[in-house]
Design a protein around this motif. Structure first.
Motif, PDB file in Angstrom:
ATOM      1  N   ALA A 173       0.858  -1.188   0.000  1.00 38.75           N
ATOM      2  CA  ALA A 173       0.000   0.000   0.000  1.00 38.75           C
ATOM      3  C   ALA A 173       0.895   1.240   0.000  1.00 38.75           C
ATOM      4  N   ASN A 176      -1.231   6.488   0.469  1.00 31.10           N
ATOM      5  CA  ASN A 176      -2.548   6.470   1.098  1.00 31.10           C
ATOM      6  C   ASN A 176      -2.777   7.746   1.904  1.00 31.10           C
ATOM      7  N   ASN A 223      -9.903  -2.255  -0.702  1.00 27.74           N
ATOM      8  CA  ASN A 223      -9.439  -1.236   0.235  1.00 27.74           C
ATOM      9  C   ASN A 223     -10.598  -0.772   1.097  1.00 27.74           C
ATOM     10  N   VAL A 230      -1.952   0.641  -4.937  1.00 30.87           N
ATOM     11  CA  VAL A 230      -1.607  -0.746  -4.612  1.00 30.87           C
ATOM     12  C   VAL A 230      -0.594  -1.256  -5.634  1.00 30.87           C
TER      13      VAL A 230
END
Length: 475
Positions: A173, A176, A223, A230
């Motif tokens: 990840a 974010n 998610n 990703v």
């Protein structure tokens, strides 16, 4: 595949298909006494939760219609066929019914119960390759409750390609904007109540993931909240051809804190095969790789010695961070794997948890992801300093190991967790490291005790512990 006779009916037809193995004799079946005589047999194919069905019907009058009801809402018109295949999206017991109708309107039925489940498989390492990067053109970051689906290719061989039933991925990840988690699962299947990658705002968090694929080889990543890009790298597949696994008591292979740091664009070689009980012809190693004491943001890449370094990564970190991630790494012809550091300098620790090779060993059976323990539930009692939590898995008797995702959350102090077989001596290694208040996951391959359980030891402070099961090993 040999299809079963209809008991007591001398005129039963036996159909043979080269598509799999017969189901156990305990599978229930029934046929109706009717002017239309229907027969059917079922066997598994080389696809995940996929089954082949052979069928036939006879009557004094011509057969004009045939249907197959697979028990999951799928009904096929198979009037012009004698065989068909079908893949289920979930494990479970399904009643398959074959119905034939003749020109005079008479019908015959034959029903059989399929206990659809994943079967034992072996492992094939592949050259690390990037399957998905949502930062690239044509993709976009995953928003809250959004998913992305990608295809896992078959593995080419000199004969027929190896069709995967499960895949080993590194899922990261990045970029974010809030706390969330990612869940990987077979495309088209119900999303499980488990997680694979947990992260906070602006964190870059990788984790190894073992996940079944759908019948067409696809995986979906979900998610939970906010948005995140990703990145998915492939490292190997489980299928009905490949190498067997041997679990080992965790052994430390490398700790650069006793020698020298790994600098920018630097590498360190680790001898794996031919030492510590690993045979010279082992094909891949299960390592837990940890970085600590870094002086710049960077990433590490583990790969087989003697090959070109791939454009993938195994763990990402910021300056000063201690981060661990499990890696299943192909072993080079010289018996070594190499670990590359991109920027700055860092200390690297590598612990061995097992290896894959030819001949004797254990096979892997994937499971529908299942939460085994979450200490936040019930009374919400965390695991205290120096305490050990025993976790039963419920896997079949005689299982030698398990594939888990273990997460520490809400720790009160910096510390680490160690996972090992129940009733065994605790090894001097760690599986995941964390700071106070962090949520940290890690993929864990662990031996199991004779009772099918494993232990989780917490070094310092107290922390909540979550463990999810993704499969198990049997000999």
């Amino acid at each position: 595949m040999r299809l079963r006779h209809l008991a007591g009916l001398a005129t039963a037809t036996v159909i043979t298909l080269g598509i799999g193995l017969p189901l156990p004799a305990a599978v229930a079946a029934s046929a109706e006494a009717d002017p239309v005589f229907a027969s059917m047999g079922i066997g598994s194919t080389d696809g995940p939760l996929e089954y082949g069905v052979g069928f036939d019907a006879t009557s004094p009058s011509p057969i004009v219609k045939k249907t197959l009801d697979f028990g999951d809402g799928t009904v096929l018109d198979v009037t012009d066929q004698h065989s068909a295949t079908h893949a289920y999206t979930s494990e479970g017991n399904y009643t398959v019914t074959f119905t034939a109708t003749d020109k005079d309107g008479h019908t015959g039925h034959y029903s059989q119960v399929i206990p659809a489940s994943y079967r034992p498989t072996t492992y094939t390492p592949v050259p690390p390759s990037r399957l998905l990067d949502t930062r690239q053109a044509g993709h976009h970051a995953l928003g809250a409750d959004q998913t992305v689906t990608f295809k896992v290719p078959s593995v080419p061989t000199a004969t027929t390609p190896i069709r995967p039933t499960a895949v080993v991925l590194n899922v990261t990840a990045v970029d974010n904007n809030g706390a969330s988690f990612l869940t990987a699962y077979p495309a088209g299947s119900p999303r499980p109540a488990t997680s694979n990658v947990n992260f906070g705002p602006k964190q870059v968090v990788p984790n190894l993931v073992t996940v079944p694929v759908s019948a067409d080889g696809s995986v979906t990543v979900y998610n939970k909240a906010g948005s995140a890009d990703v990145v998915v790298d492939e490292f190997g597949v489980y299928a009905y051809r490949g190498d067997y696994f041997t679990a080992q008591a965790p052994t430390r292979l490398l700790d650069t804190r006793t020698s020298h740091r790994v600098g920018p664009d630097g590498e360190v070689a680790i001898q794996v095969a031919g030492v510590n009980g690993v045979p010279a012809d082992a094909t891949a190693a299960v390592l837990n790789v940890t970085t600590t004491g870094s002086d710049a943001p960077s990433y590490l890449t583990a790969y087989p010695s003697g090959t070109d370094r791939p454009g993938t990564s195994n763990l990402n970190f910021t300056a000063g961070q201690t981060v661990a991630n499990q890696a299943i790494v192909p072993i080079g012809k010289d018996g070594k794997v190499r670990v590359y550091n991109h920027s700055g300098s860092t200390q690297v620790i590598a612990d061995l948890f097992g290896y894959y090779g030819h001949g004797a060993g254990a096979q892997f059976t994937a499971t529908t992801p299942k939460r085994l323990v979450d200490t936040r539930t019930g009374k919400g009692t965390p695991v205290g300093p120096g305490a050990t939590l025993a976790v039963p898995t419920g896997v079949p008797t005689g299982s030698t190991g398990a594939v888990l995702n273990v997460t520490a959350t809400a720790p009160t102090t910096p510390g680490y967790l160690t996972v090992f077989a129940d009733k065994a001596t605790r090894p001097a290694t760690s599986n995941l490291n964390f700071l106070a208040g962090q949520t940290v996951p890690n993929h864990v391959t662990t031996p199991l005790g004779a009772n099918g359980a494993f232990d989780v030891y917490n070094f310092n402070g107290s922390t909540q512990v979550i463990a999810d099961l993704f499969g198990y090993f049997t000999k």
